[in-house]
Scaffold this active site. Structure first.
Site, PDB file in Angstrom:
ATOM      1  N   ASP B  18       0.837  -1.199   0.000  1.00  0.00           N
ATOM      2  CA  ASP B  18       0.000   0.000   0.000  1.00  0.00           C
ATOM      3  C   ASP B  18       0.875   1.254   0.000  1.00  0.00           C
ATOM      4  O   ASP B  18       1.711   1.434   0.878  1.00  0.00           O
ATOM      5  CB  ASP B  18      -0.888  -0.028   1.254  1.00  0.00           C
ATOM      6  CG  ASP B  18      -2.017   0.976   1.204  1.00  0.00           C
ATOM      7  OD1 ASP B  18      -1.941   1.946   0.428  1.00  0.00           O
ATOM      8  OD2 ASP B  18      -2.989   0.789   1.972  1.00  0.00           O
ATOM      9  N   HIS B  20      -0.237   4.438   0.175  1.00  0.00           N
ATOM     10  CA  HIS B  20      -0.868   5.623   0.768  1.00  0.00           C
ATOM     11  C   HIS B  20       0.001   6.203   1.875  1.00  0.00           C
ATOM     12  O   HIS B  20       0.435   5.495   2.782  1.00  0.00           O
ATOM     13  CB  HIS B  20      -2.243   5.265   1.332  1.00  0.00           C
ATOM     14  CG  HIS B  20      -3.261   5.040   0.270  1.00  0.00           C
ATOM     15  ND1 HIS B  20      -3.497   3.797  -0.256  1.00  0.00           N
ATOM     16  CD2 HIS B  20      -4.078   5.897  -0.383  1.00  0.00           C
ATOM     17  CE1 HIS B  20      -4.431   3.903  -1.195  1.00  0.00           C
ATOM     18  NE2 HIS B  20      -4.802   5.156  -1.291  1.00  0.00           N
TER      19      HIS B  20
END
Lengths: 504, 151
Positions: B18, B20
């Site tokens: 991920d 983010h």
């Protein structure tokens, strides 16, 4: 400074087929021009990263191809010779999975009225995973699907790109080929095919990299700039344009100082034609002021670098890099606003995004429509500039003070050597950008928007901004805090994350 | 050795593949402002990296963020890994978009608690709430330790 995180440094290993630069100490970095021995030794390694590298081993032949294409096929030449009525020029990005689709895209873009062509490589290429790019490229060709989010430049190779792409169009082209990992083969293939290289490596690392070591990135940048320098010295107007986009959350002083420093490094490696994209924040006064500061400081700092041959070709506008709205009316408005700002700022050209930015990779028709709209707005606005006002002059003065402070402090930290200075500035948090994935940043500075939407410093961290600038920024933020009845810095920042995504 | 005199130490990052980053950076900032010492690992952090960082940093808590929906897979075994590295009592928090499908928050919380997480925050969470919880949980641990040391 509290203790720095070191785990990321120890873990880094080249992910693709490339060797790291052998650097053990910051003193091995230098702003001095790379020797031919070092350059060509590294070039052999770069070209070995994928078989298409063999096509371009003869650098003289590559330069000769550029001469055959003609100087008008390069951005720098166009910018030095374009008439006022052709400004600002218009460009969109473009990255299709197959060369056939890429050509179609470029032809539609030319017809729609663009003045520059752009190209973007796919994510696998950016991460030097040429084997995966090859698989997806071949499947895309066989099935007609679009399996890549950009153009697999290295896999097609310079020979095919020259013949099937570059020689089929008439406009100058450049690529955002300088991405996170070691992008040197993309730059080599692009230039050999007549596609200029744009964007700047250090800035790209801040935008997208997790743990690519900064000393490796500086050396990669210097190699790339030396390569462009060789083209420029041979009379090709290859040149380079610094991008300033960072993470979409940075004050102008952060962006401009980094871009100017990278262009100083470039000039130090023999690049003659230098430019800068101003990334727009969608605050008219702040954006116009940023262009004015760029035009003033770039030539001055190039001169300080001791590079009398370096010429500033242009200051361009780059569309907002933060979150875009999904709803199309809002997205079209933002596209129009980009074009309007570029015109009012007197930008030499504009790099547009399309309304599909938040949704998907845009179709050629959407890009063409974007370009036609920008052409029309340019017609309406032609010649008009944002009138000079006290507000504009004050903003310009503050941005200039902040930009100078960061560059000057960086040079100081390097004892006059910019390459060493940038390493130390990174470690000290003198170079710092919010919301970056790069583990080497201090992550102390924080940014939010003021009552009118301009980006302001909320917490300078270790940025060496003068007190006058900090007072100005604080005054602007206090206006917003009073208007919105928010006293907490964190809340101000969090509200801004989705500022342009159409939440309000 | 944790004492109330030394600032609490927190490791934070986004787990797995991920990318983010904004949420964890905001949390890092808020935690530092609240007086914590923070080792921010950024995004795309492998589970073993969390554990190694916590050990190196002598962390009191590990905060795991996940936004792309693969949290259950990425977080599996984190408690066991921590115990294996000598971090039995370390606080483990997880927050973000923890599933790809619509799932009742209660069920989600129970699922991750069963995996060994002390606190579970599905969806968007204000850093203030997490900081308050951290302070509460860490103070509780000190009380327990002080209680045990009395004759």
């Amino acid at each position: 400074m509290t203790e720095r995180f070191t785990l990321g440094r120890r873990r880094w290993a080249p992910r693709g087929r490339y060797e790291p630069w052998a650097i053990r100490d910051v003193f091995e970095l230098s702003q001095e021009r790379m020797s031919d021995d070092e350059f060509f030794a590294r070039r052999r390694e770069v070209l070995s990263r994928w078989p298409t590298g063999r096509e371009i081993e003869d650098l003289d032949e590559c330069i000769a191809f550029s001469h055959r294409l003609g100087p008008h096929r390069f951005d720098a030449w166009r910018e030095l010779h374009a008439e006022e009525k052709e400004k600002p020029g218009i460009q969109t990005g473009s990255g299709e999975s197959t060369i056939e689709k890429q050509l179609l895209d470029w032809k539609l873009t030319e017809e729609a009225g663009a003045t520059h062509l752009g190209i973007i490589t796919d994510t696998y290429t950016r991460r030097c995973r040429y084997d995966e790019a090859q698989r997806q490229m071949e499947r895309s060709e066989q099935t007609g699907e679009d399996l890549l989010n950009g153009f697999p430049l290295v896999n097609y190779g310079a020979r095919r790109v020259r013949r099937e792409l570059v020689e089929q169009v008439t406009l100058p082209s450049s690529g955002t080929t300088a991405h996170t990992e070691s992008p040197l083969l993309s730059c080599e293939v692009g230039l050999a095919a007549g596609i200029g290289t744009g964007g700047t490596g250090f800035v790209e690392a801040i935008e997208h990299s997790k743990d690519y070591p900064p000393e490796q990135k500086i050396k990669d940048c210097q190699y790339r700039y030396r390569l462009v320098g060789k083209y420029d010295e041979a009379g090709v107007y290859a040149g380079i344009h610094a991008s300033t986009n960072l993470t979409g959350y940075a004050i102008p002083a952060m962006s401009l100082s980094l871009a100017i420093m990278e262009m100083m490094l470039a000039a130090g490696q023999g690049v003659k034609y230098v430019g800068l994209y101003v990334n727009l924040r969608n605050h008219l006064i702040q954006d116009v002021a940023s262009h004015r500061v760029a035009r003033k400081l770039l030539p001055e700092y190039l001169a300080r670098m001791g590079c009398p041959d370096a010429v500033v070709t242009s200051v361009a506008s780059w569309a907002y890099e933060g979150e875009w709205p999904r709803q199309q009316e809002k997205a079209w408005s933002l596209v129009a606003w980009t074009a309007i700002t570029a015109c009012l700022a007197g930008a030499d050209w504009m790099k547009l995004k399309t309304p599909a930015e938040a949704l998907n990779v845009p179709a050629a028709e959407v890009k063409a429509a974007t370009i036609r709209m920008a052409c029309y707005l340019r017609t309406i606005l032609r010649g008009q500039r944002l009138p000079v006002s006290d507000d504009l002059l004050e903003e310009e003065a503050m941005i200039e003070l902040g930009t100078r402070a960061i560059i000057d402090r960086t040079l100081e930290l390097g004892d006059g050597d910019l390459a060493r200075g940038m390493m130390r500035a990174l470690e000290a948090g003198v170079i710092d950008v919010p919301f970056s994935p790069w583990v080497y940043l201090a992550n102390r500075a924080l940014v939010a928007r003021d009552a009118q939407g301009a980006q302001r410093i909320v917490d300078p961290g270790n940025l060496p901004l003068p007190q006058r600038v900090l007072d100005y920024e604080r005054r602007k933020m206090q206006e917003r805090a009073a208007r919105d009845q928010i006293s907490d810095d964190m809340e101000l920042v969090m509200e801004d994350i989705h500022y342009f995504a159409g939440v309000r | 050795m944790n004492t109330p005199d030394r600032p609490w130490r927190v490791v934070i990052g986004t787990i797995g593949d991920d990318a983010h980053i904004i949420g964890v950076r905001l949390f890092e900032y808020a935690l530092r402002k609240a007086g914590f010492e923070v080792m921010g690992l950024g995004a795309q952090v492998a589970p073993e990296e969390f554990v190694e960082a916590a050990r190196e940093f002598q962390a009191d808590a590990v905060l795991v963020s996940s936004v792309y929906g693969h949290a259950a897979h990425d977080c599996a075994g984190l408690r066991e890994r921590s115990a294996g590295a000598g971090l039995e009592g370390i606080l483990l928090y997880v927050g973000g978009n923890l599933t790809l499908t619509e799932e009742d928050p209660e069920t989600l919380v129970q699922r991750f608690q069963a995996m060994g997480f002390d606190r579970v925050y599905p969806g968007y969470t204000d850093p203030k709430a997490v900081i308050a919880a951290l302070n509460e949980d860490l103070a509780e641990r000190v009380r327990v330790r002080v209680g045990r040391s009395r004759p």
